[in-house]
Design an enzyme around this catalytic site. Sequence first.
Site, PDB file in Angstrom:
ATOM      1  N   HIS A  34     -73.688  -7.461-128.616  1.00 16.19           N
ATOM      2  CA  HIS A  34     -74.266  -8.413-127.662  1.00 16.19           C
ATOM      3  C   HIS A  34     -75.665  -7.908-127.310  1.00 16.19           C
ATOM      4  O   HIS A  34     -76.123  -6.892-127.858  1.00 16.19           O
ATOM      5  CB  HIS A  34     -73.375  -8.544-126.427  1.00 16.19           C
ATOM      6  CG  HIS A  34     -73.005  -7.227-125.792  1.00 16.19           C
ATOM      7  ND1 HIS A  34     -73.934  -6.397-125.204  1.00 16.19           N
ATOM      8  CD2 HIS A  34     -71.813  -6.591-125.690  1.00 16.19           C
ATOM      9  CE1 HIS A  34     -73.336  -5.325-124.744  1.00 16.19           C
ATOM     10  NE2 HIS A  34     -72.051  -5.398-125.035  1.00 16.19           N
ATOM     11  N   HIS A  37     -76.283  -4.124-126.707  1.00  9.84           N
ATOM     12  CA  HIS A  37     -76.439  -3.293-127.901  1.00  9.84           C
ATOM     13  C   HIS A  37     -77.828  -3.496-128.527  1.00  9.84           C
ATOM     14  O   HIS A  37     -78.456  -2.544-128.991  1.00  9.84           O
ATOM     15  CB  HIS A  37     -75.409  -3.672-128.970  1.00  9.84           C
ATOM     16  CG  HIS A  37     -73.980  -3.455-128.571  1.00  9.84           C
ATOM     17  ND1 HIS A  37     -73.126  -4.496-128.308  1.00  9.84           N
ATOM     18  CD2 HIS A  37     -73.255  -2.331-128.399  1.00  9.84           C
ATOM     19  CE1 HIS A  37     -71.936  -4.026-128.009  1.00  9.84           C
ATOM     20  NE2 HIS A  37     -71.976  -2.710-128.042  1.00  9.84           N
ATOM     21  N   GLN A 153     -70.350   8.628-119.820  1.00 10.92           N
ATOM     22  CA  GLN A 153     -70.458   8.881-121.261  1.00 10.92           C
ATOM     23  C   GLN A 153     -71.846   9.422-121.612  1.00 10.92           C
ATOM     24  O   GLN A 153     -71.976  10.391-122.377  1.00 10.92           O
ATOM     25  CB  GLN A 153     -70.187   7.573-122.014  1.00 10.92           C
ATOM     26  CG  GLN A 153     -70.547   7.623-123.481  1.00 10.92           C
ATOM     27  CD  GLN A 153     -70.139   6.358-124.207  1.00 10.92           C
ATOM     28  OE1 GLN A 153     -68.960   6.128-124.437  1.00 10.92           O
ATOM     29  NE2 GLN A 153     -71.087   5.526-124.578  1.00 10.92           N
ATOM     30  N   ARG A 187     -65.988  -6.504-123.940  1.00 12.20           N
ATOM     31  CA  ARG A 187     -64.697  -6.881-123.346  1.00 12.20           C
ATOM     32  C   ARG A 187     -64.772  -8.182-122.551  1.00 12.20           C
ATOM     33  O   ARG A 187     -63.731  -8.746-122.216  1.00 12.20           O
ATOM     34  CB  ARG A 187     -64.209  -5.785-122.398  1.00 12.20           C
ATOM     35  CG  ARG A 187     -63.865  -4.491-123.101  1.00 12.20           C
ATOM     36  CD  ARG A 187     -63.608  -3.398-122.074  1.00 12.20           C
ATOM     37  NE  ARG A 187     -63.527  -2.105-122.723  1.00 12.20           N
ATOM     38  CZ  ARG A 187     -62.395  -1.499-123.049  1.00 12.20           C
ATOM     39  NH1 ARG A 187     -61.254  -2.050-122.764  1.00 12.20           N
ATOM     40  NH2 ARG A 187     -62.411  -0.339-123.654  1.00 12.20           N
TER      41      ARG A 187
END
Length: 279
Positions: A34, A37, A153, A187
């Site tokens: 999407h 990214h 992350q 998601r």
Amino acid sequence: MQVCRTVTDCRKRVSAYRQSGETVGLVPTMGFLHAGHMELVAAAKSRADRVVVTIFVNPTQFGDASDLDAYPRDEARDLAMLREAGVDLVLIPEVIEVYPNGDETIVETTRMANMLHGEVRPGHFRGVTTVVARLFNFVQPDFACFGEKDYQQLQVIKRMTQDLAFPIEIVGVPIVREADGLAMSSRNVRLSDEDRKAALVLSSALDTAEALTSPTVENLREAIASAIHSEPRATLRGLDIVAAETLDNISGPLTAPAAIMLSAEFGGVLLLDQRVITP
Ligand code: AMP
């Protein structure tokens, strides 16, 4: 655009770039791309001569097999988007390419992986660092781009890169949002219409917190928790307010940048959002 399915093929092509003196940027993804990214791809393109994107849904970072199976995939669409964006090489390995002998060798940032979101998703960050270390070795880029959306992350990967002395710069890219404020995520397509509307509470709770005039860890927490609890479709999963780089616990009035990491479930779909507040 070259599409490689094996590590050997990818290495051969990257070493040809290197022999021509070109710099290489890496964007690791799990696909179903999407605009978030694509922002990482744009950041990589603006910094390097060659951009390599990996698409790999990494089984070792999913605690739950059904979450892994439900992960959306659309390779043809992903490849069309990457071609359009001018990516040079896409590595799409099978699990056996990445883990030919299983995952006997793991990489783990021991403290940072098991705190905060790592506490509610045991093994998740160990899976992430294990796969990213392998991808770093496959591609050996000059730098790699990661989204600030997955804030813990990003910090975990920065720390792993530093501790293992990978000669790779880690570039953090700000969150890309839908027009109404929802952080873009692969998601999001799994949300029902009602949950899609309800999920706006994540960004609006962070907006409310950011607007506090004298922020303390306690009043930020209170403002966010009560905003999330006011949305009956949301189940709060994680709310952590920590020192922005070390992820250490803090309390009282903010005296240095603090990261708010928020996660909530909507109809079984776990969504993340985050904000760094600078006093
Ligand atoms: P994923 O495919 O979900 O593993 O994400 C791959 C990379 O894209 C990670 O570094 C994410 O943090 C980043 N990313 C995902 N969504 C966004 C977004 N909305 N804005 C910026 N980066 C993102």
